[in-house]
Design an enzyme around this catalytic site. Structure first.
Site, mmCIF file in Angstrom:
data_model
loop_
_atom_site.group_PDB
_atom_site.id
_atom_site.type_symbol
_atom_site.label_atom_id
_atom_site.label_comp_id
_atom_site.label_asym_id
_atom_site.label_seq_id
_atom_site.Cartn_x
_atom_site.Cartn_y
_atom_site.Cartn_z
ATOM 1 N N LYS A 149 -9.838 2.241 -1.819
ATOM 2 C CA LYS A 149 -9.980 1.775 -0.440
ATOM 3 C C LYS A 149 -11.314 2.220 0.136
ATOM 4 O O LYS A 149 -11.622 3.415 0.178
ATOM 5 C CB LYS A 149 -8.826 2.307 0.399
ATOM 6 C CG LYS A 149 -8.752 1.754 1.820
ATOM 7 C CD LYS A 149 -7.485 2.263 2.489
ATOM 8 C CE LYS A 149 -7.283 1.654 3.870
ATOM 9 N NZ LYS A 149 -6.017 2.113 4.486
ATOM 10 N N GLU A 174 0.830 -1.203 0.000
ATOM 11 C CA GLU A 174 0.000 0.000 0.000
ATOM 12 C C GLU A 174 0.872 1.264 0.000
ATOM 13 O O GLU A 174 1.877 1.331 0.694
ATOM 14 C CB GLU A 174 -0.898 -0.018 1.241
ATOM 15 C CG GLU A 174 -1.823 1.187 1.388
ATOM 16 C CD GLU A 174 -2.595 1.159 2.696
ATOM 17 O OE1 GLU A 174 -3.661 1.787 2.772
ATOM 18 O OE2 GLU A 174 -2.124 0.498 3.657
ATOM 19 N N CYS A 206 -5.509 -2.885 2.845
ATOM 20 C CA CYS A 206 -5.164 -2.743 4.257
ATOM 21 C C CYS A 206 -6.383 -2.844 5.186
ATOM 22 O O CYS A 206 -6.869 -3.932 5.454
ATOM 23 C CB CYS A 206 -4.408 -1.438 4.469
ATOM 24 S SG CYS A 206 -3.388 -1.438 5.970
#
Length: 301
Positions: free
Chosen positions: A218, A144, A259
């Site tokens: 995300k 990331e 994540c």
């Protein structure tokens, strides 16, 4: 630079069980209908809904209140129960996994040290991709935010306009070129993306032809405040994505998260139901919550 190679086989053991994970989704949608407290001025509107064929007349009921100033309306559970089928409550309906294009392949996982020099970061990532491909990896995954320091001050400075074209996004231009030259599939970790006035934490997936196959923004932004240890709020600069991302690639169907997305089982449940062979969560976990959660959550998903 640290590159880990993992053998992966697209068999049922890699496919999360759609059946066992659906119960949480089912429970989440079975909440009682709320009660509506309506002022007296709405009574005449409600009374006009007297046609038996009108659904409003079926679900509204008058309640005796002390001052008769409110009307309490609630959904009729008997009506709902007659048309509710729990076995159909999974959203979305499960799909059969497609036959994987290949049954055994190597995955290269690239761990990178990020600097304040964007050009060096891009070159460093390219070197890692090439090294993984030389060792036989057909799928290579970057971490990331690999082209930028991980800070709210840096995101706006290092952000790239991915949709504008490669000339405005040197990071994705490199990923496309390397994927094509080395004939590999790349899950490109993530980079800060600028789209209009908004910034996103975005993962791009490239196929062996160098074409962009998918883009995941995300969904769950990492906002945390642990006194004396860590305070960080991605939402200060970033905007949350709105769509899950599942993509068919040359090595199989992949569900993408970034994540903190891994903390939410519903995303993995959805990917399982849509026939994913593999889940990829590029991450840059901190050293406060990371050791507690990262490996455990991977096993759970």
């Amino acid at each position: 630079m640290n590159i880990r190679l993992a053998f992966s086989s697209t068999v049922s053991s890699l496919h999360p069980s759609g059946t066992s994970l659906q119960s949480s989704v089912t429970r989440s949608i079975l909440r009682p209908a709320p009660l509506l407290l309506l002022p007296r001025r709405f009574h005449s509107i409600i009374r006009r809904a007297t046609d038996p064929s009108n659904i409003i007349s079926k679900v509204l009921q008058k309640s005796a209140c002390r001052d008769d100033t409110t009307l309490i309306a609630s959904a009729s559970f008997s009506t709902m129960a007659s048309s509710f089928h729990p076995e159909q409550a999974r959203v979305p309906p499960a799909l059969q996994s497609p036959d994987p294009p290949i049954t055994k392949f190597k995955i290269g996982l690239c761990q990178l040290k990020v600097t304040a020099d964007k050009e060096k970061n891009i070159l460093h990532a390219r070197t890692a991709l090439e090294e993984a491909a030389e060792k036989g990896a057909k799928l290579v995954v970057l971490p990331e935010i690999w082209n930028s320091p991980y800070s709210n001050d840096s995101f706006p400075v290092y952000a790239e306009e991915i949709d504008t074209g490669f000339y405005a996004s040197p990071s994705t231009a490199m990923l496309s070129e390397v994927a094509r030259l080395l004939n590999i599939t790349i899950v490109g970790g993530s980079i800060p993306e600028r789209s209009g006035e908004k910034l996103y934490n975005t993962c791009c997936v490239f196929g062996p032809d160098g074409k962009l196959k998918a883009k995941h923004r995300k969904i769950h932004l990492f906002d945390i405040d642990i006194p004396g240890k860590i305070t960080f709020k991605e939402s200060k600069t970033l905007t949350a994505g709105e769509s899950p991302t599942i993509v068919d690639t040359e090595i199989g169907r992949i569900g993408i998260g970034i994540c903190y997305d891994i903390r939410f089982q519903e995303l993995a449940t959805l990917y399982a139901a849509r026939g994913a062979h593999l889940l990829c969560y590029p991450g840059a976990f901190n050293m406060t919550t990371g050791p507690l959660h990262w490996e455990l959550l991977q096993r759970a998903r």
